[in-house]
Design an enzyme around this catalytic site. Structure first.
Site, PDB file in Angstrom:
ATOM      1  N   PRO A 116       0.787  -1.241   0.000  1.00 31.37           N
ATOM      2  CA  PRO A 116       0.000   0.000   0.000  1.00 31.37           C
ATOM      3  C   PRO A 116       0.816   1.288   0.000  1.00 31.37           C
ATOM      4  O   PRO A 116       0.255   2.356  -0.144  1.00 31.37           O
ATOM      5  CB  PRO A 116      -0.819  -0.127   1.286  1.00 31.37           C
ATOM      6  CG  PRO A 116       0.045  -0.923   2.202  1.00 31.37           C
ATOM      7  CD  PRO A 116       0.739  -1.922   1.327  1.00 31.37           C
ATOM      8  N   GLY A 150       3.926   1.662   2.237  1.00 34.15           N
ATOM      9  CA  GLY A 150       4.814   1.810   3.382  1.00 34.15           C
ATOM     10  C   GLY A 150       6.272   1.897   2.997  1.00 34.15           C
ATOM     11  O   GLY A 150       6.982   2.819   3.389  1.00 34.15           O
ATOM     12  N   LYS A 151       6.737   0.952   2.195  1.00 32.77           N
ATOM     13  CA  LYS A 151       8.148   0.959   1.820  1.00 32.77           C
ATOM     14  C   LYS A 151       8.445   2.044   0.784  1.00 32.77           C
ATOM     15  O   LYS A 151       9.541   2.594   0.742  1.00 32.77           O
ATOM     16  CB  LYS A 151       8.556  -0.427   1.311  1.00 32.77           C
ATOM     17  CG  LYS A 151       8.529  -1.487   2.414  1.00 32.77           C
ATOM     18  CD  LYS A 151       8.981  -2.842   1.927  1.00 32.77           C
ATOM     19  CE  LYS A 151       8.989  -3.847   3.077  1.00 32.77           C
ATOM     20  NZ  LYS A 151       7.638  -4.174   3.562  1.00 32.77           N
ATOM     21  N   ASP A 181       3.491  -5.815 -14.682  1.00 34.56           N
ATOM     22  CA  ASP A 181       4.043  -7.103 -14.291  1.00 34.56           C
ATOM     23  C   ASP A 181       5.570  -6.985 -14.257  1.00 34.56           C
ATOM     24  O   ASP A 181       6.151  -6.215 -15.022  1.00 34.56           O
ATOM     25  CB  ASP A 181       3.621  -8.169 -15.312  1.00 34.56           C
ATOM     26  CG  ASP A 181       4.008  -9.561 -14.875  1.00 34.56           C
ATOM     27  OD1 ASP A 181       5.136  -9.993 -15.215  1.00 34.56           O
ATOM     28  OD2 ASP A 181       3.216 -10.221 -14.196  1.00 34.56           O
ATOM     29  N   ASP A 199       9.940  -6.565  -2.274  1.00 31.70           N
ATOM     30  CA  ASP A 199       9.265  -7.107  -1.098  1.00 31.70           C
ATOM     31  C   ASP A 199       8.272  -8.137  -1.632  1.00 31.70           C
ATOM     32  O   ASP A 199       7.119  -7.831  -1.903  1.00 31.70           O
ATOM     33  CB  ASP A 199       8.565  -5.980  -0.334  1.00 31.70           C
ATOM     34  CG  ASP A 199       7.892  -6.469   0.931  1.00 31.70           C
ATOM     35  OD1 ASP A 199       8.470  -7.334   1.599  1.00 31.70           O
ATOM     36  OD2 ASP A 199       6.777  -6.000   1.241  1.00 31.70           O
ATOM     37  N   CYS A 237       7.715 -11.238   4.369  1.00 31.51           N
ATOM     38  CA  CYS A 237       7.162 -11.312   5.728  1.00 31.51           C
ATOM     39  C   CYS A 237       6.915 -12.785   6.045  1.00 31.51           C
ATOM     40  O   CYS A 237       5.857 -13.180   6.526  1.00 31.51           O
ATOM     41  CB  CYS A 237       5.896 -10.471   5.875  1.00 31.51           C
ATOM     42  SG  CYS A 237       4.590 -10.838   4.699  1.00 31.51           S
TER      43      CYS A 237
END
Length: 455
Positions: free
Chosen positions: A112, A114-115, A160, A177, A230
């Site tokens: 969304p 954050g990084k 992509d 990520d 994660c």
């Protein structure tokens, strides 16, 4: 939550990992996750900070979770609500970032945001961030969060990973990520436990390989790949590092960490590549794996694309648009349909090159539309840090009126001003309103409005 029941074989898979403390891990999952925010360095505010996150100068833990929805400073972009462990990506980036040259950075799986906002905070104006999101429905939230951050040196794309293979050697740093099995989010999102399985771990491993192989050519020689998940699974972490070193000419980069932080430093089996594991109960944060590799081979170089057919823009219109921008000579102006946009001048050629190869959703700051001699200003301009506030009316709201504005409720203001006005709260902009003799037209974007009511 209490009496946590982990998926079958999950804990067994972690017992073989060096540095893993089972009792601390289980205990941590029986308690709530810590709450942390990261301050926007481009928008100084009165946000109250808690204890600092050790690996992030702008990250802070909060004693409890407030209602961010009903904090106007959140909507103004004064801070981002981000899990503390993931802020370590910024720590890696600051360690490897060159100080003496402008760089281009790709955040491949950006939503969304954050990084993307984390990396953007570490960039200079002449650096460029390309924040990509593969899933179309997740692109708007990424764009909105970068809009709140307020800078003019970012581009949002919806592509992509294989589409980036045409941009050979374009990026100095790539952050991947990667989509993963999600075990690092068990405490934050208990539903993730129902989706975890050893078969899904293997599927994610294969997907991660495809993503990395597709995007790899876009990294330049001596550029850096920051890889994270994660997940705690070896197959998605250290095994991926060995696969990368097998398939490509990459070397590991050791990132210095303080032992007091509780981060477990791991090494991959074949190439001894450094990885950094975050376990709840040992760090004050959620599960994360991160690593950094340096590219030693050369995939070629993309040719700069000069758009010779670019539209000739009327000088009078450009002058009108420039009057709304602070230090207007620092920006390149372009028109997309009827919308005027501004991006840091250094990125004109990069924008043209990216436009030829990618599907661009947002470029720099959208200024607005011209209607005769007037500008119909865009929400992006209001939240940007490039706006010339001397060129516009400003209306300061108290807390109750700011919430009413963010809900798109009717505002009753004691003012004789007329025309477009920047709506301000505690020194930061929230958006636009048009002041008329008998009413106030609220132009806060309806898709962003607060739908609930304060308790």
């Amino acid at each position: 939550m209490n009496n946590v029941i982990f998926p079958e074989n999950f804990i067994n898979s972690l017992r073989v990992e060096s540095g893993f403390n089972e009792q601390n891990f289980v205990n941590a999952h029986q308690n709530g996750a810590p709450v942390s925010i990261r301050i926007n360095p481009f928008k100084p505010s009165g946000v109250k900070n808690g204890r600092q996150v050790p690996w992030c100068d702008e990250g802070f833990y909060l004693e409890n979770r407030p209602s961010f929805t009903f904090d106007p400073l959140f909507h103004a972009g004064a801070y981002y609500v981000q899990e503390a462990s993931s802020m370590f990506i910024g720590y890696i980036f600051n360690y490897i970032k060159p100080n003496d040259e402008a760089i281009k950075v790709l955040d491949l799986c950006g939503a969304p945001g954050g990084k993307s906002t984390l990396i953007n905070s570490a960039l200079n104006k002449d650096d460029l961030l390309v924040a990509n999101e593969i899933i179309k429905t997740r692109v708007p939230i990424l764009s909105d969060n970068l809009t709140r951050w307020g800078t003019a040196n970012s581009i949002v794309t919806n592509n992509d990973p294989r589409d980036f293979s045409k941009l050979k050697g374009f990026f100095d740093v790539m952050i991947v990520d990667a989509p993963c099995s999600g075990s690092g989010m068990f405490r934050k999102d208990p539903e993730a436990m129902n989706e975890w399985s050893e078969a899904n771990v293997q599927l994610c491993h294969q997907r991660q390989q495809r993503i990395l192989a597709d995007v790899y050519p876009a990294l330049k020689e001596d550029g850096y790949l920051i890889y994270s998940t994660c997940s705690y699974s070896h197959q998605e972490n250290e095994d991926i590092l060995d696969w990368l070193c097998d398939e490509f000419d990459l070397e590991t980069v050791e990132i210095p960490v303080d032992a007091a932080w509780g981060i477990v430093v791991s090494r991959s089996e074949k190439y001894s590549a450094f990885g950094y594991r975050f376990y709840p109960g040992q760090v004050e944060g959620e599960g994360l794996f991160a690593a950094c590799l340096k590219k030693k081979d050369n995939s070629g170089e993309v040719s700069a694309y000069k758009n010779n057919a670019q539209q000739k823009l009327p000088a009078r219109e450009i002058d009108m648009v420039r009057s709304y921008i602070d230090q207007p000579d620092d920006y390149y102006y372009l028109k997309v349909n009827d919308d005027w946009l501004a991006i840091s001048r250094e990125h004109k050629e990069s924008l043209n090159t990216l436009h030829k190869q990618l599907y661009i959703k947002k470029s720099g700051v959208r200024i607005g539309k011209l209607a005769g001699n007037d500008l119909i200003p865009d929400h992006e301009l209001a939240l940007s840090n490039i706006i010339n506030k001397d060129a516009v009316l400003q209306t300061v709201l108290n807390y109750d009126d700011a919430i009413a504005y963010l809900r798109k409720d009717n505002l009753i203001l004691d003012t004789t001003d007329k025309g477009w006005s920047l709506i301000e709260y505690e020194g930061l902009s929230l958006g636009w309103a048009k002041l008329l003799p008998n009413r106030v037209n609220n132009y806060y974007p309806k898709e962003l409005r607060i739908l609930s009511k304060p308790i």
